[in-house]
Design an enzyme around this catalytic site. Structure first.
Site, short mmCIF file in Angstrom:
data_model
loop_
_atom_site.label_atom_id
_atom_site.label_comp_id
_atom_site.label_asym_id
_atom_site.label_seq_id
_atom_site.Cartn_x
_atom_site.Cartn_y
_atom_site.Cartn_z
N ARG A 72 -123.04 -28.38 -53.19
CA ARG A 72 -122.45 -28.51 -54.26
C ARG A 72 -121.54 -27.23 -55.35
O ARG A 72 -122.30 -25.92 -54.90
CB ARG A 72 -122.78 -29.70 -55.12
CG ARG A 72 -122.05 -30.70 -54.15
CD ARG A 72 -122.30 -32.35 -54.61
NE ARG A 72 -121.95 -32.96 -54.63
CZ ARG A 72 -122.45 -34.65 -54.86
NH1 ARG A 72 -122.75 -34.40 -55.93
NH2 ARG A 72 -121.60 -35.02 -54.27
N SER A 73 -122.11 -27.56 -56.61
CA SER A 73 -121.95 -25.45 -57.35
C SER A 73 -123.31 -24.83 -57.71
O SER A 73 -123.22 -23.77 -57.89
CB SER A 73 -121.76 -26.82 -59.39
OG SER A 73 -120.77 -27.17 -58.99
N ALA A 74 -124.69 -24.89 -56.92
CA ALA A 74 -125.47 -23.89 -56.97
C ALA A 74 -124.41 -22.42 -55.53
O ALA A 74 -125.19 -21.96 -56.04
CB ALA A 74 -126.52 -24.74 -55.73
N TYR A 125 -117.68 -25.65 -68.95
CA TYR A 125 -117.30 -25.62 -67.67
C TYR A 125 -116.68 -25.56 -66.96
O TYR A 125 -115.70 -27.56 -66.69
CB TYR A 125 -119.46 -26.10 -67.24
CG TYR A 125 -119.14 -26.51 -65.90
CD1 TYR A 125 -120.00 -25.16 -65.27
CD2 TYR A 125 -119.94 -28.29 -64.72
CE1 TYR A 125 -119.88 -25.61 -64.25
CE2 TYR A 125 -119.90 -27.71 -63.70
CZ TYR A 125 -120.59 -26.76 -63.10
OH TYR A 125 -120.99 -26.33 -61.79
#
Length: 388
Positions: A69-71, A159
Site C-alpha cells: 500500500r502506501s509504503a 495527504y
C-alpha cells in the site's frame, strides 16, 4: 508459532516482538528485516502466505512478496529525488514547466516540492476513477491536471493518498520519457538487487501473498489510545476530504487482483519483500553490503528535510512530510526525529534512520484498520530501539 530466518546478536528483542505480533496482535503472515550500517542484522518471516490461513495453507516463504500500500510512496519518492540528484529535475521549478497541462484552475504556481510534500492541493477528485482508469496510465494524469485545487497550492498540506500515484508518475514520465515502474526497476531495484516492483511482472505473481482485512484484538493495554479524531472517524464521513481522498479510486480495488498488482501506481500498489524495503532504505543513507547505494549524502539530507508540518487537511492529525517521505511525529512514530520513510495503511512500514544507520522494513498480509501507526509495526520499532 514457527518463525524462520535469523537475527544478529543483540537484536533478539525484534524476534520476540515479531513472535508476539502473531500470538497477541493478530498477525497472519508477515516479515521484518533490518539493515544496520549497511549490514543485514534481522531477517525474519512467519505465518501463512494467505491471510485467511486455514488447515494446509501454504506457509509464508523466505521470498514471499506482499503489496505494501502506501509504503510504496517512500520507494517511489526515490525516483524524483534521484532525478534531482542527477540534475534532471528541479524541485523549485513549477510542475507546469515539465507538465504544461497541469497549469490550470489555480495550479499554475505549484512547485515540484509542493507535489512531493502533499501541498499540491489535489488530494481528491471531483469524480473518483474506476480501477481500470486508475491503472491505464492516462486517465489519472488527465484527472489531476484538470482538477481544481482544494486549497491554494503550497499554503497547506493534506495527504494525497491516491492522487500521489498519478502526480508522481506523470512528473517522472514528462521529465524522463520513462514510466516510474521501469525507471525504478532499471535504476534502483536491479542495481541494488531488490525484490520490489511498481508494476508486478507476471513472472513474479506466484510469490505474492494474499491479503485480507482483520480486526485488531480488543485487549486492555495492548493498543494505544488514538488521537481525538483520527482518520478512521473522518473516513466514516462521506462528505469529508478524508473520505474523498481515499475514494479517488472508486470502488476500492481488489488488491489480490493480478491486474491491479501489475498497475504502476506508486502511491498504493508496490509489491516487495521486507528484506527489499530494509535494503532500499539502508542504501538511501549509506553503502550496503556489496557497495551499492542510492543517494549522495546531500540527497539523504534532503529526503529527511521537513517541507510540511502541522494539521493535515486529509488525515486530520498533525503530520510531517519531506519530499515524498513521511517524517517522525506523534501520528507517525518512527525510530527517531531523524527518520524518514512511509507506512502503508493496514500495517506495513519502512524507513531509514541516518543517525542510527538503520534501514527497516515490515510487511504483512493481515490488513488492520490502522493508517499511520499500526500496533504491530510499532511493537517492532520499540523492540529495535531497545536493541540499539
Amino acid at each position: 508459532m514457527d518463525v524462520h530466518g535469523s537475527v544478529a546478536e543483540g537484536f533478539e528483542p525484534v524476534r520476540e516482538a515479531f513472535v508476539r505480533n502473531f500470538e497477541v496482535l493478530g498477525d497472519r503472515g508477515a516479515a521484518v528485516a533490518v539493515y544496520r550500517d549497511g549490514r543485514k542484522v534481522v531477517d525474519l518471516w512467519g505465518g501463512t502466505k494467505d491471510a485467511d490461513g486455514g488447515e494446509g495453507a501454504e506457509p509464508w516463504g523466505e521470498d514471499t512478496a506482499q503489496i505494501v500500500r502506501s509504503a510504496t510512496k517512500g520507494v517511489a519518492a526515490a525516483v524524483p529525488l534521484l532525478l534531482h540528484q542527477r540534475g534532471l529535475l528541479d524541485l523549485d521549478a513549477p510542475v507546469g514547466s515539465y507538465w504544461p497541462e497541469f497549469k490550470t484552475g489555480g495550479k499554475e504556481k505549484t512547485l515540484v516540492r509542493d507535489l512531493l510534500s502533499h501541498r499540491a492541493g489535489v488530494p481528491a477528485l471531483d469524480r473518483g476513477l474506476t480501477v481500470a482508469e486508475a491503472a491505464d496510465g492516462v486517465s489519472g494524469a488527465h484527472a489531476v491536471a484538470a482538477q481544481r485545487p482544494f486549497w491554494e497550492p503550497g499554503t497547506e498540506h493534506g495527504y494525497h493518498a491516491q492522487t500521489f500515484s498519478w502526480l508522481v508518475s506523470e512528473l517522472v514520465l514528462r521529465a524522463t520519457g520513462r514510466t516510474i515502474g521501469s525507471f525504478l526497476a532499471e535504476e534502483i531495484a536491479e542495481p541494488l538487487g531488490l525484490d520490489f516492483w511498481i508494476g508486478l511482472p507476471e513472472a513474479e505473481a506466484h510469490r505474492v501473498g494474499r491479503v485480507a482485512p482483520v480486526d485488531p484484538p480488543e485487549r486492555a493495554g495492548l493498543l494505544k489510545t488514538r488521537p481525538r479524531r483520527n482518520v478512521s472517524e473522518a473516513y466514516a464521513d462521506p462528505d469529508s476530504l478524508t473520505r474523498r481522498a481515499f475514494a479517488a479510486i472508486d470502488p476500492q480495488p481488489d488488491e489480490n487482483d493480478p491486474v491491479y498488482q501489475a498497475a504502476e501506481l506508486p502511491g498504493s500498489a508496490g509489491i516487495g519483500t521486507a528484506r527489499a524495503l530494509a535494503r532500499f532504505y539502508g542504501a538511501t543513507i549509506g553503502v550496503v553490503e556489496d557497495g551499492a547505494r542510492v543517494f549522495t549524502p546531500e540527497t539523504t539530507a534532503l529526503a529527511g528535510r521537513e517541507l510540511s508540518s502541522g494539521p493535515d487537511r486529509v488525515l486530520v492529525v498533525n503530520t510531517r512530510f519531506g519530499p515524498g517521505y513521511m517524517l517522525h511525529g506523534p501520528s507517525s512514530p518512527l525510530l527517531s526525529p531523524a527518520s524518514f520513510g512511509h507506512p502503508g495503511r493496514g500495517g506495513s512500514l519502512a524507513f531509514a534512520d541516518p543517525e542510527a544507520g538503520i534501514g527497516f522494513g515490515y510487511v504483512t498480509n493481515a490488513h488492520a484498520k490502522s493508517v499511520t501507526a499500526d500496533p504491530r509495526a510499532q511493537a517492532l520499532v520499540r523492540a529495535l530501539k531497545s536493541a540499539l
